[in-house]
Design a protein around this motif. Structure first.
Motif, PDB file in Angstrom:
ATOM      1  N   GLY A 132       0.798  -1.220   0.000  1.00  0.00           N
ATOM      2  CA  GLY A 132       0.000   0.000   0.000  1.00  0.00           C
ATOM      3  C   GLY A 132       0.826   1.264   0.000  1.00  0.00           C
ATOM      4  N   SER A 133       2.036   1.176  -0.547  1.00  0.00           N
ATOM      5  CA  SER A 133       2.977   2.289  -0.489  1.00  0.00           C
ATOM      6  C   SER A 133       2.491   3.530  -1.238  1.00  0.00           C
ATOM      7  N   LYS A 134       2.663   4.674  -0.588  1.00  0.00           N
ATOM      8  CA  LYS A 134       2.357   5.965  -1.218  1.00  0.00           C
ATOM      9  C   LYS A 134       3.615   6.821  -1.368  1.00  0.00           C
ATOM     10  N   ALA A 135       4.730   6.338  -0.818  1.00  0.00           N
ATOM     11  CA  ALA A 135       5.994   7.074  -0.893  1.00  0.00           C
ATOM     12  C   ALA A 135       7.126   6.067  -0.977  1.00  0.00           C
ATOM     13  N   SER A 136       8.288   6.516  -1.403  1.00  0.00           N
ATOM     14  CA  SER A 136       9.420   5.623  -1.565  1.00  0.00           C
ATOM     15  C   SER A 136       9.799   4.953  -0.244  1.00  0.00           C
ATOM     16  N   MET A 137      10.263   3.713  -0.337  1.00  0.00           N
ATOM     17  CA  MET A 137      10.785   3.008   0.826  1.00  0.00           C
ATOM     18  C   MET A 137      12.114   3.607   1.257  1.00  0.00           C
ATOM     19  N   SER A 138      12.839   4.243   0.332  1.00  0.00           N
ATOM     20  CA  SER A 138      14.166   4.808   0.603  1.00  0.00           C
ATOM     21  C   SER A 138      14.081   6.322   0.675  1.00  0.00           C
ATOM     22  N   ILE A 139      14.206   6.873   1.881  1.00  0.00           N
ATOM     23  CA  ILE A 139      14.108   8.324   2.082  1.00  0.00           C
ATOM     24  C   ILE A 139      15.416   8.830   2.678  1.00  0.00           C
ATOM     25  N   SER A 140      15.976   9.867   2.081  1.00  0.00           N
ATOM     26  CA  SER A 140      17.233  10.453   2.537  1.00  0.00           C
ATOM     27  C   SER A 140      17.014  11.844   3.091  1.00  0.00           C
ATOM     28  N   LEU A 141      17.672  12.111   4.210  1.00  0.00           N
ATOM     29  CA  LEU A 141      17.698  13.455   4.789  1.00  0.00           C
ATOM     30  C   LEU A 141      19.000  14.161   4.469  1.00  0.00           C
ATOM     31  N   ALA A 142      19.856  13.536   3.661  1.00  0.00           N
ATOM     32  CA  ALA A 142      21.173  14.099   3.379  1.00  0.00           C
ATOM     33  C   ALA A 142      21.476  14.094   1.888  1.00  0.00           C
ATOM     34  N   GLY A 143      20.464  14.308   1.073  1.00  0.00           N
ATOM     35  CA  GLY A 143      20.666  14.366  -0.361  1.00  0.00           C
ATOM     36  C   GLY A 143      20.841  13.001  -0.984  1.00  0.00           C
ATOM     37  N   VAL A 144      21.136  13.003  -2.279  1.00  0.00           N
ATOM     38  CA  VAL A 144      21.323  11.756  -3.014  1.00  0.00           C
ATOM     39  C   VAL A 144      22.583  11.060  -2.503  1.00  0.00           C
ATOM     40  N   ASN A 145      22.508   9.758  -2.284  1.00  0.00           N
ATOM     41  CA  ASN A 145      23.623   9.006  -1.727  1.00  0.00           C
ATOM     42  C   ASN A 145      23.774   7.685  -2.463  1.00  0.00           C
ATOM     43  N   SER A 146      24.917   7.045  -2.309  1.00  0.00           N
ATOM     44  CA  SER A 146      25.169   5.756  -2.951  1.00  0.00           C
ATOM     45  C   SER A 146      24.439   4.625  -2.242  1.00  0.00           C
ATOM     46  N   PHE A 147      24.258   4.730  -0.941  1.00  0.00           N
ATOM     47  CA  PHE A 147      23.665   3.675  -0.130  1.00  0.00           C
ATOM     48  C   PHE A 147      22.283   3.261  -0.627  1.00  0.00           C
ATOM     49  N   GLN A 148      21.476   4.219  -1.063  1.00  0.00           N
ATOM     50  CA  GLN A 148      20.099   3.932  -1.452  1.00  0.00           C
ATOM     51  C   GLN A 148      19.891   3.801  -2.950  1.00  0.00           C
ATOM     52  N   VAL A 149      20.964   3.714  -3.720  1.00  0.00           N
ATOM     53  CA  VAL A 149      20.833   3.520  -5.166  1.00  0.00           C
ATOM     54  C   VAL A 149      20.430   2.079  -5.436  1.00  0.00           C
ATOM     55  N   GLY A 150      19.289   1.886  -6.088  1.00  0.00           N
ATOM     56  CA  GLY A 150      18.827   0.548  -6.431  1.00  0.00           C
ATOM     57  C   GLY A 150      19.008   0.261  -7.906  1.00  0.00           C
ATOM     58  N   THR A 151      18.472  -0.863  -8.343  1.00  0.00           N
ATOM     59  CA  THR A 151      18.552  -1.221  -9.755  1.00  0.00           C
ATOM     60  C   THR A 151      17.499  -0.460 -10.536  1.00  0.00           C
ATOM     61  N   ALA A 152      17.701  -0.344 -11.829  1.00  0.00           N
ATOM     62  CA  ALA A 152      16.733   0.343 -12.682  1.00  0.00           C
ATOM     63  C   ALA A 152      15.375  -0.333 -12.565  1.00  0.00           C
ATOM     64  N   GLY A 153      14.347   0.473 -12.369  1.00  0.00           N
ATOM     65  CA  GLY A 153      13.010  -0.078 -12.220  1.00  0.00           C
ATOM     66  C   GLY A 153      12.689  -0.504 -10.812  1.00  0.00           C
ATOM     67  N   GLY A 154      13.644  -0.321  -9.900  1.00  0.00           N
ATOM     68  CA  GLY A 154      13.426  -0.675  -8.500  1.00  0.00           C
ATOM     69  C   GLY A 154      12.860   0.496  -7.723  1.00  0.00           C
ATOM     70  N   VAL A 155      13.368   0.673  -6.511  1.00  0.00           N
ATOM     71  CA  VAL A 155      12.896   1.738  -5.634  1.00  0.00           C
ATOM     72  C   VAL A 155      13.791   2.956  -5.799  1.00  0.00           C
ATOM     73  N   ASP A 156      13.213   4.088  -6.154  1.00  0.00           N
ATOM     74  CA  ASP A 156      13.968   5.338  -6.285  1.00  0.00           C
ATOM     75  C   ASP A 156      14.081   6.006  -4.927  1.00  0.00           C
ATOM     76  N   GLN A 157      15.296   6.449  -4.571  1.00  0.00           N
ATOM     77  CA  GLN A 157      15.442   7.177  -3.319  1.00  0.00           C
ATOM     78  C   GLN A 157      14.775   8.544  -3.435  1.00  0.00           C
TER      79      GLN A 157
END
Length: 523
Positions: A216-241
């Motif tokens: 029932g997701s309405k927002a990304s599973m990966s949320i950053s408070l420190a800008g774009v990072n390498s840790f939350q980079v997923g595969t294409a078509g996966g979860v966007d940070q």
């Protein structure tokens, strides 16, 4: 590279045999991406997870290389083990005193671990007295309450490096660019230290868990408070940070705060656009973003922008719900009004609004900088430890607030580029230290087996033992990022197949779940 010794060839050969038997772990970078994509499709098609409650991981990255040798500090020598003496001899002007020379009062916060397992490998199980940095009052309190666990001597590894001689003779492959900030940050956040970066382990975990837990997701599973990072980079078509600020969703610039200069009613965009250049510009932009494009890059860009714009409204509604939930966030963070405190405060609000976000699993990323302390280390590090301790204590108190009651559902953990050299860069009060390797970390949460030290605390003799190649105290880590991260990911609900896909190098190391001597049962 010099030829490997026979025992090392045998060890690596046996490990290669094991890797070949594992469909996921034997793949290169391209294969890893493909297997993640296929496994994601399988889990999405068969997702039947309806329970399991809510769980969130909070990655706290200490950017610049935290001097963890002054975070977890020896208090004394025991028998023939000269841990404190070796610390003082190597640290020099950077060593922290055990007691105040004038009053005799303790300076460091003494710890009483629940077991001696962290001292089994190098100290024959003798309990070596350790203490936390003087500024870590809150962390010491939580350790004593069983809410914080410490992990000794962890770091980036391609394979286990048993001894200093193995490093010097290059008989075991080591991670490239060991003492480079950018490379080590990336390797910590990817966990795959011997391949070019493609994805982060947090992103891969989100890719594989999202379909099962976030129907029932309405927002990304990966949320950053420190800008774009390498840790939350997923595969294409996966979860966007998705990046938010300490005040909430980050709006497009040029349209006024919360689009007040472009929408007739910013609270209700469907009411239309203001008849002005700014309003017409936003209207044109949104129409363009809804167009289909033959160019895949343009189409992917539009997809991400559309998703981000839709999430803005969800985040705003979620924060409104959090404010009405009965938790006084400002009071809890009154003594932690810092950059890190503000990030953790926003994370606490988003956790309070978890029902509005629709996710049963969430991964957050926050960051505290300033750890590259080549000079004035004692003062700078004291301030950083105070910020860390104060922010974590405030976060703990907020999560334990009865109106939120989420402390058992949230696990917070630290990562950093590397430790600092045990030896100082000089002999004056303004000295700092250089880039090193293995360091100490913490894990906090109600599900954590706290009040204990995990991994293996290293002997602190420079120029020998685990000091990788010099006499400066660059200690070889004995717990890999893969092992550390696998324990955290399993707690989130990842099964054996998912863990093999997320951490392809894990089979090279002692299994953190079945090998007791790895001492990694912190969750």
């Amino acid at each position: 590279m010099p030829p490997m010794k026979n025992h090392q060839k045998e060890e690596l050969r046996s490990r290669r045999d094991f890797l070949r038997q594992s469909a996921c772990a034997s793949l290169g970078v391209t294969g890893l991406v493909n297997v993640l994509a296929n496994l994601r499709l399988i889990t999405a098609a068969s997702a039947q997870v309806t329970g399991g409650g809510y769980k969130a991981l909070v990655c706290l990255f200490q950017s610049g290389g935290n001097d963890s040798s002054n975070f977890l500090v020896p208090l004394g020598d025991v028998g023939d083990f000269t841990l404190r003496s070796d610390y003082e001899a190597a640290r020099g002007v950077l060593s922290l005193p055990v007691t105040d020379p004038v009053t005799g009062d303790p300076v460091l916060h003494p710890l009483t671990p629940a077991s001696n397992a962290a001292f089994a490998r190098h100290f024959e199980g003798a309990a070596m007295p350790l203490g936390l940095h003087p500024s870590c009052t809150g962390i010491a309190e939580m350790f004593g309450a069983g809410e914080v666990a410490l992990l000794a001597n962890a770091g980036t590894l391609s394979y286990p490096v048993p001894t200093r001689e193995d490093y010097i003779n290059q008989t075991v492959p080591i991670p490239p660019q060991l003492f480079s900030h950018s490379d080590q940050q990336t390797q910590w956040q990817s966990s795959v230290s011997d391949k070019p970066f493609t994805t982060g382990w947090g992103g891969r975990a989100a890719d594989l868990l999202n379909a099962s837990y976030n129907a029932g997701s309405k927002a990304s599973m990966s949320i950053s408070l420190a800008g774009v990072n390498s840790f939350q980079v997923g595969t294409a078509g996966g979860v966007d940070q998705y990046t938010v600020g300490t005040n909430g969703a980050v709006s497009l610039s040029g349209y006024g705060s919360s689009y007040i200069s472009a929408y007739i009613d910013p609270e209700n965009p469907s009411a239309g656009y203001i008849n002005s250049d700014t309003g017409r510009r936003l209207e044109a932009f949104e129409k363009i973003m809804n167009l289909a494009h033959e160019n895949l890059l343009e189409d992917q860009y539009n997809r991400i922008i559309r998703g981000a714009r839709a999430t803005e409204g969800v985040i705003g509604a979620a924060l409104t719900a959090a404010a009405a939930g009965g938790v006084d966030f400002d009071t809890h963070f009154l003594g932690a009004q810092t950059k890190l405190g503000d990030q953790l405060k926003m994370i606490a609000k988003l956790i309070a609004a978890r029902n509005a976000l629709g996710n049963s699993r969430q991964i957050f990323f926050c960051q505290i900088g300033g750890h590259d302390t080549h000079a004035s280390m004692l003062t700078a590090h004291s301030n950083l430890m105070a910020e860390l301790s104060g922010a974590l204590l405030a976060f703990r108190n907020t999560l334990k607030d009865p109106a939120l009651d989420a402390f058992n559902d949230v696990t917070t953990f630290t990562m950093s580029d590397f430790n600092r050299t045990l030896q100082a860069n000089g002999d004056d009060s303004g000295a700092g230290s250089d880039h090193a390797w293995g360091g100490h970390h913490l894990v906090m949460g109600g599900s954590v087996n706290g009040g204990d030290i995990y991994g293996h605390f290293p002997p602190l003799k420079t120029g020998a033992g685990l000091d990788s190649h010099s006499s400066r105290g660059r200690f070889i880590p004995e717990t890999s990022v893969d092992q550390y991260a696998a324990v955290l990911t399993k707690w989130m609900g990842a099964g054996t197949n998912e863990i093999e896909a997320i951490f392809p190098n894990l089979p090279r190391f002692d299994d953190p779940f079945s090998v007791a001597s790895a001492n990694l049962g912190f969750l």
